[in-house]
Design an enzyme around this catalytic site. Structure first.
Site, mmCIF file in Angstrom:
data_model
loop_
_atom_site.group_PDB
_atom_site.id
_atom_site.type_symbol
_atom_site.label_atom_id
_atom_site.label_comp_id
_atom_site.label_asym_id
_atom_site.label_seq_id
_atom_site.Cartn_x
_atom_site.Cartn_y
_atom_site.Cartn_z
ATOM 1 N N ASP A 247 84.312 25.483 19.268
ATOM 2 C CA ASP A 247 85.564 24.854 19.769
ATOM 3 C C ASP A 247 86.041 23.904 18.453
ATOM 4 O O ASP A 247 85.442 24.142 17.338
ATOM 5 C CB ASP A 247 85.248 23.864 21.092
ATOM 6 N N HIS A 273 87.004 25.721 15.841
ATOM 7 C CA HIS A 273 88.834 25.768 16.158
ATOM 8 C C HIS A 273 89.487 24.900 15.072
ATOM 9 O O HIS A 273 90.486 24.786 15.253
ATOM 10 C CB HIS A 273 89.065 25.539 17.625
#
Ligand code: NAG
Length: 411
Positions: A247, A273
Site C-alpha cells: 500500500d 502505492h
C-alpha cells in the site's frame, strides 16, 4: 581576478546562499535531526521461540527511563506490547520479534479482532507507545508481523482478511504493527519491519518522530499495509529508509490535527502505492519536504489524493532530487480519489514544487484540481520525463514546464 580574496568572497557567498536555501526548503522538520544512538541496556534477553508476552512486557515496564530492553538473539513471539515513556527496545542483529498470529491476544474485548465486519478498530496494535516521551525501537534485528500466516483457529491470514474486506466493502479487524500516539521525540532506528497485518507504523498526534535507517519489506500483494503514516503529527523525519509494501510507502494524513514540518530524505521506495499525502487531510497538511528519493516499481510516485468527503488544504510541499523508474503514475495530484464522495471538505493543493525530477520510464502524470476557484497550483523546475508519457491536467495552474527528454536507464 582569481586571487585568494575573490575565492574567499565566493566561499562566503556560497555559505550565505546555502543557508538561505536551507531555510527556504526548511519547510520540513524544524528540528536538527542527526543519526540516533542506541541507549544503555537495562536487561538483555534471549528468545526461545515461544510466546513471551509477559516476559517482554515485564522487562519493558521495569526498565528505567533512558534505557533499552535488549533482545540479544533468538526469536520472540508476543501479543501486544506497550513501550513505556522514555524506554526503548533494542532488537539486535539476528534477533526476531514476531507478532503472534492468535487474534484473541489482540482483541479489545468485542471479539472483533481477526474478523471482517462493518465495524473496525477491534484490535490493539502489536507495539504501542502512547503519551511517550523519548521512547524508541532500535537495532539491526527484525519485527515480523506474520501478516501472511494462517491465524490461530482460522483458515485465513491477516492479509486474506484484508482482501475479503475489500471485496465485501467492509473492514478487516487487523492490528497495526507499531502505533505511536500523543507522543514526543520517538525514534525508530535501523530495524527491519516486515509482513505487517495492517499499517506498519502509524504516528498520530505526535511532535517529534524520527525513522532513520529503517527497512520495511512486505510483499506488494499484502493489502492495506501502509509503510509509515504520520497523521496529525509535526516535526517528522523519515531518513535513510527503504520501504517496500502493498500500500502507500508513506502516507501523510491529517484528520486528527494538522500534519506539518515533515521531511522524507535520502530514502528508497520499492513496491507500494507511493509517496502519498492523503486521503484524509481535512485538518491540513503543510511544510513537507521530500528530498533525494528514488522509487522503483511503485504504482504511484509523488501523490496527493483526497476528495470532498475528507479534503483540506495541502500547501508548501517541495519534492526535489527525485528519480523514478517503472512507476505507473509518477505524479498524481487528485481531488476526486473517491469519485462518488459527497461533502464540503474541498481538497485544495497549492504551493507544490517539483525540483530536479527524473522519470526514466513512460507513465501517466495527473494534475486534477477541484474547480476554477480551487485549482491545483504547481511549479515545475527541471522536470525531465520519458517520451511517450501521458500528461493530463484539469483545473491546474502550472508554472514552469517539463521536458520529455529523459534518457537515463538508472536512478
Ligand atoms: C518543531 O521543532 C521546532 C524546533 O525544535 C520547535 O521549536 C517546535 O516547537 C516543534 N513543534 C512542535 C509542534 O513540537
Amino acid at each position: 581576478m582569481n586571487g585568494p580574496g575573490s575565492r574567499m568572497m565566493t566561499c562566503i557567498f556560497s555559505v550565505v546562499l546555502v543557508t538561505y536555501v536551507l531555510q527556504e526548503v526548511g519547510a520540513g522538520d524544524l528540528r536538527q535531526v542527526t543519526e540516533p544512538k542506541i541507549p544503555a541496556t537495562c536487561v538483555s534477553l534471549k528468545g526461545t521461540g515461544g510466546t513471551e508476552t509477559s516476559v517482554l512486557q515485564k522487562a519493558l515496564s521495569s526498565c528505567g527511563k533512558g534505557k533499552v530492553v535488549h533482545l540479544a538473539s533468538g526469536t520472540f513471539v508476543s501479543g501486544p506490547l506497550t513501550i513505556p515513556s522514555g524506554v526503548g527496545l533494542w532488537i539486535d542483529s539476528g534477533a526476531v520479534l514476531k507478532a503472534s498470529s492468535d487474534p484473541k491476544l489482540f482483541d479489545k474485548g468485542k471479539n472483533l479482532c481477526g474478523t471482517v465486519n462493518t465495524v473496525y478498530h477491534g484490535c490493539y496494535p502489536f507495539i504501542h507507545m502512547v503519551n511517550a516521551i523519548g521512547s524508541g525501537i532500535y537495532g539491526e534485528g527484525t519485527i515480523d508481523g506474520q501478516g501472511g500466516i494462517k491465524l490461530t483457529g482460522k483458515t485465513q491470514s491477516w492479509w486474506d482478511l484484508a482482501h475479503e474486506a475489500k471485496l465485501k466493502k467492509e473492514h478487516q479487524n487487523n492490528p497495526f504493527l507499531i502505533e505511536i500516539e500523543n507522543s514526543k521525540d520517538v525514534v525508530l532506528y535501523q530495524i527491519t519491519i516486515k509482513n505487517g497485518p495492517n499499517f506498519h507504523v502509524v504516528v498520530s498526534q505526535t511532535n517529534g518522530f524520527t525513522a532513520w535507517g529503517v527497512t520495511i519489506a512486505t510483499p506488494s500483494t499484502a493489502g492495506n499495509t501502509d509503510g509509515i503514516d504520520p497523521a496529525g503529527s509535526q516535526n517528522v523525519t523519515i531518513a535513510h529508509c527503504t520501504i517496500s509494501t502493498g500500500d502507500d510507502n508513506v502516507a501523510i494524513k491529517a484528520s486528527n490535527g494538522p500534519s506539518r514540518h515533515i521531511s522524507v530524505l535520502n530514502s528508497h521506495f520499492g513496491s507500494g502505492h507511493g509517496m502519498s499525502i492523503g486521503s484524509d487531510i481535512n485538518d491540513g497538511v503543510s511544510d513537507v519536504t521530500v528530498n533525494a528519493l528514488t522509487l522503483h516499481g511503485t504504482t504511484n510516485g509523488l501523490r496527493i489524493k483526497s476528495d470532498r468527503s475528507r479534503g483540506g488544504l495541502v500547501t508548501s510541499v517541495s519534492y526535489s532530487d527525485v528519480c523514478m523508474q517503472n512507476v505507473v503514475n509518477p505524479i498524481v495530484l487528485d481531488t476526486a480519489y473517491s469519485p462518488t464522495a459527497t461533502g464540503n471538505l474541498i481538497p485544495e493543493y497549492k504551493d507544490i514544487t517539483f525540483n530536479n525530477i527524473r522519470v526514466l520510464t513512460a507513465g501517466k502524470f495527473t494534475f486534477d484540481g477541484y474547480s476554477d476557484a480551487k485549482p491545483i497550483q504547481v511549479t515545475l523546475n527541471n522536470v525531465h520525463i520519458k517520451k511517450g508519457s501521458k500528461w493530463v491536467t484539469k483545473y491546474a495552474k502550472i508554472s514552469g514546464k517539463y521536458f520529455e527528454d529523459e534518457n537515463g536507464n538508472k536512478c
